[in-house]
Design a protein around this motif. Structure first.
Motif, mmCIF file in Angstrom:
data_model
loop_
_atom_site.group_PDB
_atom_site.id
_atom_site.type_symbol
_atom_site.label_atom_id
_atom_site.label_comp_id
_atom_site.label_asym_id
_atom_site.label_seq_id
_atom_site.Cartn_x
_atom_site.Cartn_y
_atom_site.Cartn_z
ATOM 1 N N TYR A 123 0.838 -1.198 0.000
ATOM 2 C CA TYR A 123 0.000 0.000 0.000
ATOM 3 C C TYR A 123 0.872 1.246 0.000
ATOM 4 O O TYR A 123 1.889 1.297 0.701
ATOM 5 N N CYS A 124 0.487 2.249 -0.808
ATOM 6 C CA CYS A 124 1.152 3.552 -0.697
ATOM 7 C C CYS A 124 0.154 4.535 -0.126
ATOM 8 O O CYS A 124 -0.920 4.737 -0.696
ATOM 9 N N SER A 125 0.503 5.157 0.974
ATOM 10 C CA SER A 125 -0.445 6.066 1.621
ATOM 11 C C SER A 125 -0.563 7.372 0.838
ATOM 12 O O SER A 125 -1.548 8.077 0.941
ATOM 13 N N GLY A 126 0.477 7.684 0.030
ATOM 14 C CA GLY A 126 0.396 8.869 -0.826
ATOM 15 C C GLY A 126 -0.622 8.669 -1.931
ATOM 16 O O GLY A 126 -1.453 9.533 -2.194
ATOM 17 N N CYS A 127 -0.555 7.517 -2.575
ATOM 18 C CA CYS A 127 -1.488 7.199 -3.665
ATOM 19 C C CYS A 127 -2.851 6.780 -3.118
ATOM 20 O O CYS A 127 -3.826 6.722 -3.877
ATOM 21 N N GLU A 128 -2.895 6.444 -1.831
ATOM 22 C CA GLU A 128 -4.108 5.910 -1.221
ATOM 23 C C GLU A 128 -4.560 4.650 -1.920
ATOM 24 O O GLU A 128 -5.747 4.442 -2.151
ATOM 25 N N ILE A 142 9.425 0.864 -3.848
ATOM 26 C CA ILE A 142 9.275 2.286 -3.508
ATOM 27 C C ILE A 142 8.335 2.971 -4.497
ATOM 28 O O ILE A 142 8.512 2.854 -5.716
ATOM 29 N N CYS A 143 7.350 3.685 -4.000
ATOM 30 C CA CYS A 143 6.423 4.364 -4.898
ATOM 31 C C CYS A 143 7.152 5.478 -5.639
ATOM 32 O O CYS A 143 7.712 6.376 -5.007
ATOM 33 N N PRO A 144 7.156 5.428 -6.993
ATOM 34 C CA PRO A 144 7.898 6.447 -7.750
ATOM 35 C C PRO A 144 7.276 7.842 -7.614
ATOM 36 O O PRO A 144 7.978 8.843 -7.731
ATOM 37 N N ASP A 145 5.976 7.885 -7.371
ATOM 38 C CA ASP A 145 5.335 9.200 -7.259
ATOM 39 C C ASP A 145 5.567 9.846 -5.903
ATOM 40 O O ASP A 145 5.508 11.062 -5.778
ATOM 41 N N HIS A 146 5.784 9.037 -4.892
ATOM 42 C CA HIS A 146 5.902 9.590 -3.547
ATOM 43 C C HIS A 146 7.238 9.326 -2.875
ATOM 44 O O HIS A 146 7.456 9.748 -1.737
ATOM 45 N N ALA A 147 8.127 8.591 -3.582
ATOM 46 C CA ALA A 147 9.451 8.274 -3.044
ATOM 47 C C ALA A 147 9.361 7.684 -1.635
ATOM 48 O O ALA A 147 10.169 7.991 -0.757
#
Ligand SMILES: [Zn+2]
Length: 474
Positions: A123-128, A142-147
């Motif tokens: 889960y990425c909490s930035g992308c929800e 690692i989420c590329p949009d939120h690092a």
């Protein structure tokens, strides 16, 4: 009187309005104005989506109460819609008390198709959102949009059983009971539908608090789908009121990036509620900047407010309705915009009005319309097919044809020769043509076409300032 209901996607209010939103509004507004002129009673929804973590976090980072934050942003969208001269009849906000209550009622009515299940994943909490194992591995965790590293999360959520409705939705798309436009997106949607899993429609209150509470379960809050998509019917009063006069919608306008939600999740909800599906879902392309997607990272974002301020609303609507394809991605460049303003609006239309009005005034000629205006068959066909840019091209060809006729008929020579009755007949014929074209232009350019009608009613007077002044107002 036929009733026509038209909708636009509700933007997420964590930022300012952008060009993509403007496309929704301009296209839907053109269709609404056209439908009214054809004699329909029109209801036209616009609105904003105000729940979710991104908004909650943004407000927290600005240290203002979240309701205050969304109030401010909702107002900026309202102002934008009014700047674009959009003739919407309704404006809905997902924080409206009535929307929230109706939305909970909708959830309750969908209960037979909603189940609770445990899900464990990355889960990425930035992308929800949860990502698949494959996506997780490709991004090396690692989420590329939120690092930010993906977290392993296990959550119990509610799911909407899309599988209950797949066959029905498929059939509706294949038979055009629910028409997907443009046509070539149909197969894309059918493929997505085929592999679509059931969708998670809630979040634990540990993850999300800024949203509509799930009825009878205070540990869960609705995720965007049921909350946001239901706006199209809660705004009509569903389920408190009978909406059958307006629903199904004649057309729902969305960007191509959200077509899949409108063609899969939304129909599933409607079928679960026993409601008919929308007649048309129209997805428009993106506006590109010099062939590239606009992005904050690249720094090539064109602010619609800058475009509006350059030459006003008519130039704005002209460019985005005629030079941006109705269905495909199209380019915006300032050069093309300036060119379309100077060579087309100012030269083709502005000069035509000026020329005709001046010679009418000089010869003290009045004009009174003897017949009601009507649309040509070809125009009607294109507009009914939602081919707005092509209909606009057709009308513009007529504007140019009138210019050519003036050059051929040379009314100034008739005036010089004192042939007054011939002159009057010639000019009145040209004005009649112009006003017929003006009528077909009016759904696209409501402002300037209103001015043109006024100029040629009764005593003709040329406009005191040119309709499209050449000097840049910048
Ligand atoms: Zn992320």
């Amino acid at each position: 009187m036929a009733k026509t209901y038209i909708t636009t996607a509700i933007p997420y209010v964590n930022g300012a309005p952008h060009i993509g939103h403007a496309m929704d509004y301009c296209l839907a507004d053109t269709f609404a104005r056209y439908a009214r002129l054809r004699g329909d009673e029109v209801r036209f929804q616009a609105g904003v989506d105000e729940h979710g973590n991104k908004i909650f976090q943004k407000a927290s980072s600005l240290r203002i109460p979240v309701q205050e934050y969304v109030n401010k942003n909702a107002q900026s969208f309202k102002d934008f819609i009014s700047d674009l001269n959009v003739s919407n009849t309704d404006f809905i906000r997902t924080t409206d008390v009535e929307h929230v209550r109706r939305c909970q009622e909708i959830w309750t009515r969908l209960r037979n198709h909603i189940y609770k299940a445990k899900y464990e994943g990355w889960y990425c909490s930035g992308c929800e959102r949860f990502v698949t194992q494959k996506e997780h591995d490709e991004n090396h965790g690692i989420c590329p949009d939120h690092a930010k590293a993906y977290e392993k999360l296990s959550e119990e959520n509610y799911y909407l059983r899309i599988s209950d409705f797949k066959e029905q939705i498929k059939k509706a798309i294949e038979t055009n009971e629910m028409r997907i436009l443009p046509e070539f997106r149909k197969n894309e949607v059918l493929a997505l539908l085929d592999e679509s899993p059931d969708v998670s429609v809630s979040r634990s209150t540990v993850q999300l608090t800024w949203g509509v509470s799930v009825p009878d379960d205070d540990t869960q809050v609705m995720y965007v789908w049921i909350d946001a998509l239901s706006n199209y019917i809660t705004v009509l009063g569903y389920p408190d009121q009978d909406i059958s006069a307006w629903w199904p919608a004649a057309a729902q306008f969305v960007g191509k990036d959200i077509l899949r939600f409108h063609a899969i999740i939304w129909p599933a909800m409607l079928l679960g509620l026993g409601l008919p599906l929308p007649k048309v879902i129209l997805s428009h392309g993106f506006v590109l900047a010099n062939g590239q997607k606009m992005s904050k990272t690249i720094g090539n974002v064109v602010d619609p407010m800058d475009v509006l301020q350059r030459h006003g609303i008519d130039a704005f609507r002209y460019y985005f309705l005629r030079h941006v394809d109705t269905f495909l991605d199209s380019d915006f460049t300032w050069d093309k915009f300036e060119e379309s303003y100077n060579n087309e609006l100012a030269n083709d239309l502005g000069n035509l009005v000026q020329r005709l009005a001046a010679i009418m005034a000089k010869n003290n000629l009045e004009y009174s319309a003897e017949q009601e205006y009507c649309f040509s068959g070809e125009y009607i066909k294109l507009m009914d097919d939602f081919e707005f840019a092509r209909a606009f091209d057709l009308v513009w060809e007529k504007v140019r044809a009138i210019n050519r006729q003036i050059d051929e008929k040379k009314p100034w020579e008739l005036a010089k020769a004192g042939k007054n009755s011939e002159l009057a007949e010639c000019l009145k014929g040209l004005v009649a043509r112009l006003l017929t074209v003006n009528y077909e232009l009016s759904p696209f350019l409501p402002n300037v076409t209103g001015k043109i009608s006024e100029i040629f009613t009764g005593n003709v007077r040329p406009p005191e300032t040119p309709l499209f002044p050449k000097e840049q107002k910048k």
